[in-house]
Design a protein around this motif. Structure first.
Motif, mmCIF file in Angstrom:
data_model
loop_
_atom_site.group_PDB
_atom_site.id
_atom_site.type_symbol
_atom_site.label_atom_id
_atom_site.label_comp_id
_atom_site.label_asym_id
_atom_site.label_seq_id
_atom_site.Cartn_x
_atom_site.Cartn_y
_atom_site.Cartn_z
ATOM 1 N N TYR A 1 5.545 77.506 0.849
ATOM 2 C CA TYR A 1 6.965 77.318 1.154
ATOM 3 C C TYR A 1 7.589 76.318 0.186
ATOM 4 N N GLU A 2 6.871 75.230 -0.073
ATOM 5 C CA GLU A 2 7.402 74.213 -0.977
ATOM 6 C C GLU A 2 7.562 74.751 -2.400
ATOM 7 N N HIS A 3 6.577 75.515 -2.858
ATOM 8 C CA HIS A 3 6.654 76.074 -4.209
ATOM 9 C C HIS A 3 7.926 76.921 -4.362
ATOM 10 N N SER A 4 8.148 77.799 -3.386
ATOM 11 C CA SER A 4 9.305 78.700 -3.468
ATOM 12 C C SER A 4 10.606 77.928 -3.300
ATOM 13 N N TYR A 5 10.600 76.928 -2.421
ATOM 14 C CA TYR A 5 11.803 76.128 -2.191
ATOM 15 C C TYR A 5 12.223 75.401 -3.470
ATOM 16 N N LEU A 6 11.273 74.730 -4.115
ATOM 17 C CA LEU A 6 11.611 73.943 -5.300
ATOM 18 C C LEU A 6 12.047 74.826 -6.467
ATOM 19 N N ALA A 7 11.389 75.966 -6.625
ATOM 20 C CA ALA A 7 11.802 76.886 -7.689
ATOM 21 C C ALA A 7 13.243 77.335 -7.479
ATOM 22 N N LYS A 8 13.555 77.682 -6.247
ATOM 23 C CA LYS A 8 14.920 78.139 -5.938
ATOM 24 C C LYS A 8 15.922 77.009 -6.129
ATOM 25 N N ALA A 9 15.568 75.804 -5.651
ATOM 26 C CA ALA A 9 16.491 74.671 -5.749
ATOM 27 C C ALA A 9 16.745 74.277 -7.203
ATOM 28 N N MET A 10 15.737 74.443 -8.077
ATOM 29 C CA MET A 10 15.912 74.119 -9.499
ATOM 30 C C MET A 10 16.543 75.264 -10.276
ATOM 31 N N GLY A 11 16.569 76.448 -9.676
ATOM 32 C CA GLY A 11 17.115 77.602 -10.379
ATOM 33 C C GLY A 11 16.187 78.143 -11.441
ATOM 34 N N VAL A 12 14.857 78.022 -11.201
ATOM 35 C CA VAL A 12 13.877 78.533 -12.160
ATOM 36 C C VAL A 12 13.007 79.584 -11.474
ATOM 37 N N GLU A 13 12.240 80.312 -12.270
ATOM 38 C CA GLU A 13 11.403 81.381 -11.724
ATOM 39 C C GLU A 13 10.154 80.814 -11.052
ATOM 40 N N LEU A 14 9.778 81.424 -9.934
ATOM 41 C CA LEU A 14 8.494 81.159 -9.292
ATOM 42 C C LEU A 14 7.546 82.255 -9.736
ATOM 43 N N VAL A 15 6.427 81.857 -10.345
ATOM 44 C CA VAL A 15 5.518 82.857 -10.917
ATOM 45 C C VAL A 15 4.096 82.627 -10.409
ATOM 46 N N GLU A 16 3.290 83.670 -10.537
ATOM 47 C CA GLU A 16 1.855 83.570 -10.344
ATOM 48 C C GLU A 16 1.190 83.770 -11.701
ATOM 49 N N GLY A 17 -0.094 83.500 -11.768
ATOM 50 C CA GLY A 17 -0.797 83.601 -13.050
ATOM 51 C C GLY A 17 -0.637 84.956 -13.705
ATOM 52 N N ARG A 18 -0.621 86.006 -12.897
ATOM 53 C CA ARG A 18 -0.529 87.362 -13.450
ATOM 54 C C ARG A 18 0.831 87.649 -14.079
ATOM 55 N N ASP A 19 1.830 86.787 -13.810
ATOM 56 C CA ASP A 19 3.169 86.983 -14.387
ATOM 57 C C ASP A 19 3.296 86.389 -15.786
ATOM 58 N N LEU A 20 2.274 85.639 -16.221
ATOM 59 C CA LEU A 20 2.323 84.984 -17.527
ATOM 60 C C LEU A 20 1.189 85.490 -18.421
ATOM 61 N N PHE A 21 1.395 85.397 -19.725
ATOM 62 C CA PHE A 21 0.317 85.681 -20.670
ATOM 63 C C PHE A 21 0.498 84.808 -21.903
ATOM 64 N N VAL A 22 -0.582 84.644 -22.656
ATOM 65 C CA VAL A 22 -0.565 83.812 -23.860
ATOM 66 C C VAL A 22 -0.795 84.689 -25.075
ATOM 67 N N GLU A 23 0.050 84.488 -26.079
ATOM 68 C CA GLU A 23 -0.085 85.223 -27.335
ATOM 69 C C GLU A 23 0.201 84.267 -28.487
ATOM 70 N N ASN A 24 -0.738 84.185 -29.429
ATOM 71 C CA ASN A 24 -0.611 83.272 -30.574
ATOM 72 C C ASN A 24 -0.353 81.829 -30.120
ATOM 73 N N ASP A 25 -0.996 81.443 -29.032
ATOM 74 C CA ASP A 25 -0.895 80.095 -28.465
ATOM 75 C C ASP A 25 0.502 79.754 -27.947
ATOM 76 N N PHE A 26 1.276 80.752 -27.612
ATOM 77 C CA PHE A 26 2.534 80.554 -26.907
ATOM 78 C C PHE A 26 2.450 81.270 -25.560
ATOM 79 N N VAL A 27 3.165 80.734 -24.572
ATOM 80 C CA VAL A 27 3.131 81.303 -23.226
ATOM 81 C C VAL A 27 4.386 82.136 -23.003
ATOM 82 N N TYR A 28 4.180 83.329 -22.430
ATOM 83 C CA TYR A 28 5.293 84.226 -22.151
ATOM 84 C C TYR A 28 5.261 84.674 -20.692
ATOM 85 N N MET A 29 6.456 84.942 -20.175
ATOM 86 C CA MET A 29 6.605 85.491 -18.833
ATOM 87 C C MET A 29 7.003 86.953 -18.940
ATOM 88 N N LYS A 30 6.342 87.779 -18.135
ATOM 89 C CA LYS A 30 6.686 89.202 -18.112
ATOM 90 C C LYS A 30 7.978 89.391 -17.324
#
Length: 488
Positions: free
Chosen positions: A244-273
Motif C-alpha cells: 500500500y505504501e509503495h503505491s501510495y508514494l508513487a501516486k503522490a509523487m506522480g511517478v510510475e510504480l514498477v516491478e522488476g519485470r517492467d525494467l531492463f538494462v541495455e548498455n548499462d542504462f536502465v529502461y522501463m517498458k
C-alpha cells in the motif's frame, strides 16, 4: 491511580506512576498542551466514540490501507489499526527531536562512505573491523563505489521512545527500506474525517508535504548530465506487507510504480517498458532488499529484481534510493557505537541518547546477558518488524533457557538492552469503549539529498494495543496514532 478531572470520557482513565504519561503530569493534572483537546473529546459520549472509531476504520478500509502479517503457517492481510486520540509534540520538544535525528542521519551517511572507502574509523580503532566484516549486510560490491551525490541513506527512519525520566532515547536506526510514512499521512486524513473541526483549535504542521520533498531529494541525486530525471518506485509486488505504501508514494509523487519485470538494462542504462517503447529511468526508489535487486550480482533465482541493475549503478547511470549496502549501518550492533560515530565524523556530542546496549559478541557482555535475561530485552541485530524479540520479564524459566541457547549458538547476531519504560498515551480501546493508557514509540522520517535535507514534522506514533505490551509493531498487534507537531 485515578486521574482527578471530572470529564466522563476520561473519568475511568488510570495511569501507572511507573511510566511517563504524556497526557497527565505527576499530580494527575492534564498537561497544558492537551487541555483543549481533552475538553473537545469530553463533549463526546462513549457511544459517540464507538461510532467515530467505526468511521475511522471504514476510512482505512475504503482507502485500502492494509498490511500483511506473516505467520508460521499463513499470511493475513489486515486493516491498519488506528487510534482516535492524537499525540501532541510542542515546537520546542520537536526542535530537539529534529536536530537529533538529522544529526544521526548525517553521521550514518559519513560512516557508510568511510567503511566502503578509506575505513578511517576502523584504522583509528573506533569501530572494530570484525563488526563490519561479520555483518551480513556489508556488500563487497559497494567497495569504492561512489553513489551519486555522495548519499547512501536518502531515507532514514529513527525509532524513539520517551522513558520514565521524560527524556527521548533512540531505540534503533532504520536505513534499509524504512516503512510507515504513508500511515502518517493517512492517519491525518482519517482523523480529520472522523473528528472534523478539532484541528481548528491547534496550529499543526502539515504531513502531506512528504512526497513532494521525497521527489525533490531524489532529483538532487540524479546522475551527472541528466537534466530532467525520470524517477520510479520499484516494489516486490502486491503481496508485500508494505505494498500500500509503495503505491501510495508513487501516486503522490506522480511517478510510475514498477516491478522488476517492467525494467531492463541495455548498455548499462536502465529502461522501463511502456506502450510507447522503452523510456530511460535514472532514479529508482527501491523497496526491494539488497539480495533481490539484481540476480546477476546476488540471489540468482530472484524474480523481483532487474538483471544488470548494479552494473548500471556502478557506471553512474542510475541512482538507487537507498543505496545498496546501507544495511551494515542498520545493524543493531553498530547502533552501540553511534555516540562514537557521531563524535568521530561530526565532532559533536549526540543530541539524542542511546539506550545502553550489550553486544553478545563481547565475552564479558555475553556473560552479563546470559545471567540477567529476565531484566533485558534481547534482539537480533538484523531483524525488523518486532520479529525475534524476547522480553525477559515476560518469559518462563524454560523460555529463558531457550533464549540462552539461541544466543550462545550465534552471539554476533544478538544484542540486549534494559527493559525501557515506554511512555503511555491515552488510547481508545474498542472492546472497553473507553480510553486507557497504552505504551507508544515514535518513528521519525529524515530525507538526505545533495545539499538538502528534510525531516517530516510529525512521525508515526505506534501503539501497543494490548495492555502492558511493550512491542508496538503492527506485525505484533500494534496500531498507530496521528502525531501533531505544533507550530511556534
Amino acid at each position: 491511580m485515578k486521574a482527578e478531572h471530572k470529564e466522563p470520557t476520561f473519568s475511568s482513565y488510570k495511569n501507572d506512576p511507573k511510566f511517563y504519561d504524556e497526557i497527565f503530569d505527576e499530580d494527575n493534572k492534564v498537561k497544558d498542551v492537551y487541555k483543549t483537546l481533552l475538553n473537545l473529546y469530553s463533549e463526546h459520549s462513549p457511544q459517540d466514540f464507538a461510532l467515530l472509531n467505526n468511521k475511522a476504520k471504514a476510512s482505512f478500509f475504503n482507502q485500502g490501507i492494509t498490511f500483511q502479517v506473516y505467520g508460521e503457517h499463513e499470511t493475513k492481510e489486515k486493516i491498519f489499526p488506528f487510534d482516535l486520540f492524537p499525540r501532541i509534540i510542542d515546537s520546542q520538544e520537536w526542535e530537539h527531536i529534529e536536530k537529533g535525528v538529522l544529526q544521526r542521519s548525517k553521521a550514518l551517511n559519513e560512516f557508510l562512505w568511510d567503511i566502503y572507502h578509506d575505513k578511517k574509523i576502523i584504522k583509528d580503532g573506533i569501530v572494530p573491523l570484525d563488526l563490519i566484516n561479520s555483518s551480513e549486510n556489508f556488500l563487497d560490491q559497494m567497495i569504492d563505489l561512489d553513489p551519486p551525490g555522495g548519499i547512501y541513506n536518502h531515507i532514514s527512519g529513527t525509532d524513539l521512545i520517551k522513558h520514565s525520566d521524560g527524556e527521548y532515547y533512540v531505540l534503533e536506526d532504520n536505513i534499509r527500506c524504512p516503512s510507515g510514512v504513508s500511515y502518517v499521512i493517512c492517519n491525518r486524513t482519517a482523523l480529520k474525517r472522523a473528528l472534523f473541526g478539532v484541528f481548528n483549535h491547534y496550529q499543526t504542521h502539515t504531513v502531506t508535504n512528504y512526497a513532494e520533498n521525497l521527489l525533490e531529494i531524489m532529483e538532487t541525486v540524479k546522475p551527472q548530465g541528466v537534466d530532467s530525471p525520470n524517477c520510479v518506485v520499484i516494489t516486490p509486488g502486491v503481496y508485500n506487507s508494505a505494498y500500500y505504501e509503495h503505491s501510495y508514494l508513487a501516486k503522490a509523487m506522480g511517478v510510475e510504480l514498477v516491478e522488476g519485470r517492467d525494467l531492463f538494462v541495455e548498455n548499462d542504462f536502465v529502461y522501463m517498458k511502456t506502450i510507447n517503447g522503452p523510456q530511460k529511468v535514472v532514479v529508482i526508489y527501491r523497496r526491494i532488499d539488497d539480495q533481490f535487486i539484481d540476480p546477476l550480482e546476488f540471489k540468482p533465482d530472484s524474480a523481483l529484481g532487474v538483471p544488470g541493475l548494479l552494473a548500471a549503478y556502478r557506471r553512474g547511470n542510475v541512482t538507487l534510493v537507498n543505496a545498496p549496502g546501507t544495511g551494515v549501518a542498520d545493524d543493531k550492533a553498530v547502533y552501540t557505537y553511534m555516540p562514537q560515530i557521531i563524535k568521530y565524523y561530526l565532532d559533536e556530542e549526540p543530541i539524542l541518547k542511546n539506550v545502553h546496549t550489550y553486544h553478545c559478541s563481547r565475552p564479558d557482555e555475553l556473560k552479563y546477558v546470559l545471567e540477567n535475561i529476565d531484566k533485558l530485552v534481547v534482539k537480533p541485530v538484523d531483524e525488523s518488524g518486532g520479529y525475534g524479540i524476547a522480553i525477559g520479564n515476560k518469559l518462563t524459566k524454560e523460555e529463558i533457557e531457550e533464549v540462552k541457547k539461541t544466543i550462545q549458538a550465534n552471539p554476533r547476531k544478538y544484542i540486549a538492552q534494559p527493559i525501557m519504560s515506554l511512555s503511555t498515551h491515552a488510547t481508545y480501546i474498542e472492546d472497553e469503549e473507553s480510553f486507557e493508557p497504552r505504551h507508544v514509540d515514535l518513528r521519525t522520517f529524515t530525507l538526505l539529498g545533495q545539499d538538502k535535507s528534510f525531516v517530516l514534522k510529525g512521525g508515526l506514533t505506534r501503539v501497543a494495543l494490548q495492555k502492558g505490551n511493550l512491542v508496538v509493531n503492527s506485525s505484533q498487534g500494534g496500531g498507530s496514532k496521528d502525531t501533531w507537531v505544533l507550530k511556534k
